[in-house]
Design an enzyme around this catalytic site. Structure first.
Site, PDB file in Angstrom:
ATOM      1  N   HIS A 198     -12.603-118.729   7.463  1.00  0.00           N
ATOM      2  CA  HIS A 198     -11.473-119.268   8.223  1.00  0.00           C
ATOM      3  C   HIS A 198     -10.952-120.535   7.565  1.00  0.00           C
ATOM      4  O   HIS A 198     -11.699-121.273   6.931  1.00  0.00           O
ATOM      5  CB  HIS A 198     -11.878-119.561   9.672  1.00  0.00           C
ATOM      6  CG  HIS A 198     -13.041-120.485   9.805  1.00  0.00           C
ATOM      7  ND1 HIS A 198     -14.332-120.078   9.627  1.00  0.00           N
ATOM      8  CD2 HIS A 198     -13.096-121.810  10.081  1.00  0.00           C
ATOM      9  CE1 HIS A 198     -15.141-121.098   9.797  1.00  0.00           C
ATOM     10  NE2 HIS A 198     -14.418-122.174  10.073  1.00  0.00           N
ATOM     11  N   HIS A 202      -8.959-124.123   8.341  1.00  0.00           N
ATOM     12  CA  HIS A 202      -8.538-125.095   9.357  1.00  0.00           C
ATOM     13  C   HIS A 202      -7.176-125.656   8.967  1.00  0.00           C
ATOM     14  O   HIS A 202      -6.967-126.019   7.802  1.00  0.00           O
ATOM     15  CB  HIS A 202      -9.494-126.300   9.396  1.00  0.00           C
ATOM     16  CG  HIS A 202     -10.891-125.986   9.813  1.00  0.00           C
ATOM     17  ND1 HIS A 202     -11.398-126.343  11.042  1.00  0.00           N
ATOM     18  CD2 HIS A 202     -11.911-125.359   9.164  1.00  0.00           C
ATOM     19  CE1 HIS A 202     -12.662-125.966  11.130  1.00  0.00           C
ATOM     20  NE2 HIS A 202     -13.005-125.365  10.005  1.00  0.00           N
TER      21      HIS A 202
END
Ligand code: AMP
Ligand code: ZN
Length: 147
Positions: free
Chosen positions: A107, A109
């Site tokens: 992922h 940010h």
């Protein structure tokens, strides 16, 4: 050819969010990614761009998936400038535990930033000897970096 994904041995929290088993505040989703707000944000609007398939780190991602995530990160950052009046943003990815990755599902940010928002993402700079820099660059350059 089927993409290689790393099946987690324990239930992965982001896989559960992708499946809709755990609620999240979704901003956008398509076939490749889902983007939702971080539950413990550094700043309001702190978002996570998460692959729909389970990959662990950036090195596991197919190139087209990584490209798709990166382009979306750019769009999201632009949206944050307008929608949240962000003056800047951090786009970052933690890879593996030693680098601060708490959720082992790839992922990115995206964190909106403001003057004097008090967020500290900085490291302590070290002195680097020129010979050490050259040696380090040489080691990395031995690997194929293009194509
Ligand atoms: P990292 O350290 O890069 O693995 O970051 C994981 C991030 O996921 C942290 O910032 C957490 O606050 C966030 N997080 C963990 N669980 C959830 C959840 N259920 N919904 C939204 N964000 C989450
Ligand atoms: Zn997962």
């Amino acid at each position: 050819m089927e993409e290689k994904t790393t099946a987690p041995h324990t239930p992965c929290i982001f896989c559960r969010i992708v499946k809709g088993e755990i609620p999240s505040t979704i901003i956008y989703e398509d076939n490749t990614l889902i983007c939702f707000l971080d539950i413990a944000p550094a700043n309001t609007g702190h978002s996570l761009i998460v692959t729909k398939k389970h990959f662990e780190t950036v090195t596991d991602l197919p190139d087209d998936t990584l490209q798709h995530l990166a382009v979306f990160a750019k769009k999201l950052a632009k949206a944050m400038s307008f929608a949240l009046a962000a003056e800047g943003f951090n786009v970052l990815m933690n890879n593996r535990k030693v680098a601060g990755q708490l959720v082992p599902h790839a992922h990115i940010h995206v964190i909106p930033r403001y003057a004097r928002d008090g967020i500290d993402l900085n490291w302590r700079p070290r002195k680097a000897l020129p010979a050490l820099l050259r040696d380090c660059a040489d080691k990395i350059k031995r690997f194929k970096l293009t194509g």
